[in-house]
Motif scaffolding. Structure first.
Motif, PDB file in Angstrom:
ATOM      1  N   GLN A 135       0.925  -1.118   0.124  1.00 31.99           N
ATOM      2  CA  GLN A 135      -0.069   0.071  -0.076  1.00 31.99           C
ATOM      3  C   GLN A 135       0.887   1.284  -0.110  1.00 31.99           C
ATOM      4  OE1 GLN A 135       0.064  -2.269   2.577  1.00 31.99           O
ATOM      5  NE2 GLN A 135       0.105  -1.301   4.412  1.00 31.99           N
ATOM      6  N   ASP A 294      -1.929   4.707  -3.806  1.00 30.38           N
ATOM      7  CA  ASP A 294      -1.914   3.908  -2.768  1.00 30.38           C
ATOM      8  C   ASP A 294      -2.945   4.126  -1.647  1.00 30.38           C
ATOM      9  OD1 ASP A 294       0.364   2.605  -3.390  1.00 30.38           O
ATOM     10  OD2 ASP A 294       1.768   4.323  -2.330  1.00 30.38           O
ATOM     11  N   SER A 298      -5.363   1.264  -0.386  1.00 22.78           N
ATOM     12  CA  SER A 298      -5.594   1.015   1.039  1.00 22.78           C
ATOM     13  C   SER A 298      -6.987   1.105   1.608  1.00 22.78           C
ATOM     14  CB  SER A 298      -4.778   1.879   1.600  1.00 22.78           C
ATOM     15  OG  SER A 298      -3.239   1.870   1.488  1.00 22.78           O
TER      16      SER A 298
END
Length: 447
Positions: A135, A294, A298
């Motif tokens: 992530q 990311d 996530s």
């Protein structure tokens, strides 16, 4: 490593990211110094246009050919050793260029520079896989790759300033010292494994490993032969896509100044300012794109595959603006569109440099990155040649820019349909690697 899990999470991995960024920035400064010093070198050695062309291309001979060997060595010997040696080697080659005596010696030193710089990107991809969870990989990829844009943007004015103060020989020596200084810091700061670093505490190590699945479990596992990797469609998709991205990217560091002067009628001073805008803007855009992708991953709203493809397509749609720039009515609008196009290639690059860590088998990340970068640099080599041939045959940059835009369209199709599920390549003897973060999330939902 400190063992108290109750401590706040340390942030050593971001110090490592900063060193990765600095290595790439120095990489591009050292490869660019020749372009600024070329008139002085050509005059002093009495080199013709053909000989100077050979000097300028010599870097790519070894750089492209040694990507895969450098990646294999990084996986085998460790990224600390290979990246450290690479930076030291290319910095020494840059500094020693000031002692060149003529055509043959400067060609040899440029080949040596390419040999050293070949280890940079494959090593950084391997470091990202060891030091960062899934992530955060696009963020760190955006950070270290943005060093290439800063290096390219500041190199010309920095080197021009040095050339005004000193001669070209001293300028090469000074720029070479940048990497030597980096090498010293690297030796005292970095370890191949986060677990071996004295400043990485238990909380940071747990955070890293949680997002790596089973990758850290068998760090001594043998890497597969590179030929076996070429049998996988994702490797082909990564190579083909990056080839087309680099074809476009190299326009901005080769033909853009000529385009702005000859096709758009800018003065030399205006060109210098305008040509730097796409590179400077793309630094911010690339880091933001990596961070944003990311955050999307996530959140759990999109899978890793969907996240990578989404941002690749967004970036490439932006990159296709290079074709629209050809028809812009003003130089300012053309530069705006070219800035969007260059920024788009960096949005894609934030995903491109995360993919090796996403798909490579254990202990083969640098090798996969080397394979990808070998093919991409072929695009970088032939792109300026094809652009020059089209401009020479038609007398216009318009068909050249439209052709570049068409290749971006093919790159979009490549990533949408040839690139399959983004997951580690697994051979029969290897266990399935899982993302423990998502496994835990699913378990919580089931409960």
């Amino acid at each position: 490593m400190q063992d108290d899990p109750q401590q706040p999470r340390s942030k050593v991995r971001w110090v490592v990211a900063g060193l990765m960024w600095a290595a790439i920035a120095i990489n591009y400064i050292d490869r660019t110094v020749l372009a600024a010093a070329a008139p002085h070198i050509q005059s002093e050695f009495g080199l013709g246009a053909m000989e100077m062309g050979i000097v300028m291309s010599a870097f790519f001979w070894s750089y492209a050919l040694l990507q895969l060997p450098a990646g294999m060595l990084a996986d085998r010997l460790g990224q600390k050793t290979v990246l450290g040696f690479s930076v030291f080697w290319w910095s020494a080659a840059t500094a020693v260029t000031g002692f060149a005596t003529g055509f043959k010696s400067i060609v040899a030193l440029r080949v040596a520079l390419g040999a050293g710089e070949a280890g940079a990107y494959p090593s950084n991809a391997g470091i990202a896989s060891k030091w960062f969870p899934r992530q955060e990989r696009a963020t760190v990829a955006g950070i270290f790759d943005s060093g290439s844009k800063l290096g390219g943007a500041v190199a010309m004015p920095l080197i021009a300033f040095l050339l005004a103060l000193f001669d070209w020989r001293i300028t090469f020596a000074i720029t070479g010292l940048l990497g030597i200084g980096w090498f010293v810091v690297w030796q005292f700061t970095f370890t191949d494994s986060p677990a071996a670093h004295k400043r990485v505490n238990a909380a940071e190590l747990a955070h890293i490993r949680e997002g790596q699945g089973a990758r850290h479990a068998d760090e001594d596992a043998a890497a597969p032969p590179w030929r076996k990797l070429l049998a996988h469609r994702n490797i082909w998709a990564m190579c083909i896509g990056f080839f087309m991205i680099n074809y476009n990217s190299y326009f901005f560091i080769t033909w853009l100044p000529t385009y702005l002067i000859k096709a758009r009628g800018l003065s030399m001073m205006e060109m210098g300012f305008m040509a730097s805008l796409p590179l400077l803007a793309s630094i911010v855009v690339e880091i933001f794109a990596g961070w944003a992708s990311d955050r999307v991953y996530s959140s759990g709203k999109l899978s890793l595959t969907a996240t990578r493809k989404l941002f690749l397509v967004i970036g490439l749609v932006m990159a296709s603006s290079i074709g629209l720039a050809a028809f812009a009515q003003s130089a300012v609008m053309a530069v705006v569109l070219l800035t969007i196009a260059k920024s788009g290639t960096t949005v894609a690059a934030s995903q491109v440099w995360a993919l090796p860590a996403d798909v490579a088998p254990r202990n083969a990340v640098s090798m996969v990155a080397g394979i990808q970068n070998t093919v991409s640099n072929i695009g970088g080599v032939i792109g300026p040649i094809v652009t020059g041939a089209i401009v020479g045959a038609t007398g216009s940059f318009i068909p050249a820019l439209v052709f570049s835009s068409a290749l971006i369209g093919l790159a979009i199709l490549n990533y949408l349909f040839l690139l399959g599920k983004v997951e580690p390549i697994r051979f029969d003897h290897q266990p399935v690697e899982r993302d423990e973060r998502h496994v835990q999330r699913n378990a919580d939902v089931s409960a």
